[in-house]
Design an enzyme around this catalytic site. Structure first.
Site, short mmCIF file in Angstrom:
data_model
loop_
_atom_site.label_atom_id
_atom_site.label_comp_id
_atom_site.label_asym_id
_atom_site.label_seq_id
_atom_site.Cartn_x
_atom_site.Cartn_y
_atom_site.Cartn_z
N ARG A 104 0.88 -1.18 0.00
CA ARG A 104 0.00 0.00 0.00
C ARG A 104 0.91 1.21 0.00
NH1 ARG A 104 -5.16 1.71 3.59
NH2 ARG A 104 -6.04 0.36 2.01
N HIS A 131 -7.45 0.89 -6.25
CA HIS A 131 -7.68 0.10 -5.02
C HIS A 131 -8.42 -1.19 -5.44
CE1 HIS A 131 -7.94 -0.91 -0.94
NE2 HIS A 131 -8.74 0.01 -0.46
N GLN A 134 -10.30 -3.67 -2.96
CA GLN A 134 -11.56 -3.10 -2.50
C GLN A 134 -12.68 -3.36 -3.50
OE1 GLN A 134 -12.05 -1.30 0.55
NE2 GLN A 134 -14.12 -1.83 -0.06
N ASP A 226 -17.13 7.73 -1.43
CA ASP A 226 -15.87 7.54 -0.70
C ASP A 226 -15.51 8.89 -0.08
OD1 ASP A 226 -13.49 6.46 0.26
OD2 ASP A 226 -12.41 6.70 -1.64
N CYS A 266 -16.25 2.04 1.03
CA CYS A 266 -15.08 1.22 1.37
C CYS A 266 -14.65 1.40 2.83
CB CYS A 266 -13.92 1.51 0.42
SG CYS A 266 -13.17 3.13 0.67
N ARG A 294 -13.58 -8.00 2.30
CA ARG A 294 -12.17 -7.76 2.01
C ARG A 294 -11.38 -9.04 2.32
NH1 ARG A 294 -10.01 -2.70 1.97
NH2 ARG A 294 -8.15 -3.85 1.27
N1 CP Z 1 -11.06 0.34 2.80
C1 CP Z 1 -9.79 0.27 3.20
O1 CP Z 1 -8.89 0.00 2.42
O2 CP Z 1 -9.61 0.49 4.53
P1 CP Z 1 -8.22 0.70 5.29
O3 CP Z 1 -7.65 2.00 4.82
O4 CP Z 1 -8.62 0.74 6.73
O5 CP Z 1 -7.31 -0.45 4.98
N1 NVA Z 2 -9.75 6.98 -1.34
C1 NVA Z 2 -9.34 6.61 0.00
C2 NVA Z 2 -9.58 5.15 0.25
C3 NVA Z 2 -9.24 4.71 1.64
C4 NVA Z 2 -9.41 3.23 1.84
C5 NVA Z 2 -7.87 6.95 0.16
O1 NVA Z 2 -7.08 6.72 -0.75
O2 NVA Z 2 -7.50 7.46 1.22
#
Ligand code: CP
Ligand code: NVA
Length: 307
Positions: A104, A131, A134, A226, A266, A294
């Site tokens: 990530r 993502h 997700q 989101d 998400c 997930r």
């Molecule tokens: N939705 C999601 O990816 O959550 P986190 O940022 O908590 O991993």
């Molecule tokens: N769009 C958000 C998703 C978090 C899971 C981000 O990138 O922060």
């Protein structure tokens, strides 16, 4: 399935997309029935995090454990990566130790480079661009609640961000229509939209992009939003709250969707901003099923890549 990496849903075939979803549903059912899985016995997943996480970290760690493997949490700031070691060296070194890498991070190119330079499967656990894990969990959840994906309409209202991009790719593969409404200047990446429209030719999905949330949400089976401020955009928060205020998913907007429409997000969610409490905590919301999925969706990805 012959998957080498899981970086973008655009890279997988329609068949692979459905195989992953079917495997996720099967693993979930078997796990609930108390069946133990050992597909990843002796395998280690290195999990690099440059950004915060609740769901992704926990679901990958629990998922590896449930498959008989070993998850290794690696905070990028504690790695030499955080002090400037190259992706090239990191990929080569990690490939000598672990059987798969989950990452990530901010820059999508770093994930592509990790896959290019390393010799083990790489899983994209969120970049500024995509993502995909997700979106797999999202469509798995829609399938469980609606019994089908093909021909349904998903409306995404808000920021044209990583979550929206991966949903575009997933809907295109699933044959689900998707309409996206964002403020002017916050639209989805043009290349992603073009790729999704191209992928959709195979499945009959219709992709519609606009700036009007009412138009996007009309007759939707699934409504999604989101956060307005993604990780890394914190300095823009005050400005974004002003720009996005008409894109809040509230009762009035939601009433334009189908009567039996469901709401997905998400998470993490910011109640009173992108969504109101009565929607996210109401009967139409399936956000905790979505969060649980997930785990199951990623277990399918792990088995497909490392099993
Ligand atoms: N939705 C999601 O990816 O959550 P986190 O940022 O908590 O991993
Ligand atoms: N769009 C958000 C998703 C978090 C899971 C981000 O990138 O922060």
């Amino acid at each position: 399935m012959n998957l080498k990496h899981f970086i973008s849903i655009h890279d997988i075939t329609v068949e692979e997309f459905h195989e992953l979803l079917d495997l996720a549903l099967k693993l979930k059912k078997e796990h609930k029935a108390g069946i133990k899985h050992t597909m990843l016995d002796g395998k280690t997943l290195g999990m690099i995090f440059t950004k915060s996480s609740t769901r992704t970290r926990i679901s990958f760690e629990v998922g590896m454990y449930q498959l008989g493997g070993h998850p290794m949490y690696l905070n990028a700031n504690d790695m030499q990566l955080g002090r400037g070691e190259s992706i090239y060296d990191t990929a080569n070194v990690m490939s000598r130790f672990v059987d798969g890498i989950m990452i990530r991070t901010y820059d999508h190119q770093d994930v592509l480079d990790l896959a290019k330079f390393g010799s083990v499967p790489v899983i994209n656990a969120l970049t500024d661009h995509l993502h995909p894990c997700q979106a797999m969990a999202d469509l798995m959840t829609v399938y469980e609640h609606k019994g089908t994906l093909k021909g349904l309409k998903l409306a995404y209202v808000g920021d044209g961000n990583n979550v929206a991009h991966s949903l575009l790719y997933a809907c295109a593969k699933a044959g689900m229509h998707m309409s996206v409404a964002t403020p002017v200047g916050y639209e989805c990446d043009a290349t992603v939209v073009a790729n999704a429209i191209d992928d959709a030719k195979e499945t009959g999905a219709q992709i519609t992009i606009c700036n009007d949330p009412k138009e996007a949400i009309k007759d939707a089976d699934v409504v999604c939003t989101d956060t307005w401020t993604s990780m890394g955009q914190e300095a823009e928060k005050a400005e974004r709250v002003k720009i996005f205020k008409d894109y809040q998913v509230n009762k009035e907007l939601f009433s334009l969707a189908k009567d039996d429409a469901i709401f997905i997000h998400c998470l993490p969610a910011y109640r009173g901003y992108e969504v109101t409490e009565d929607i996210i905590d109401g009967p139409m919301s399936v956000v905790f099923d979505e969060a649980e999925n997930r785990l199951h969706a990623q277990k399918a990805i792990l088995v497909a890549l490392m099993g």
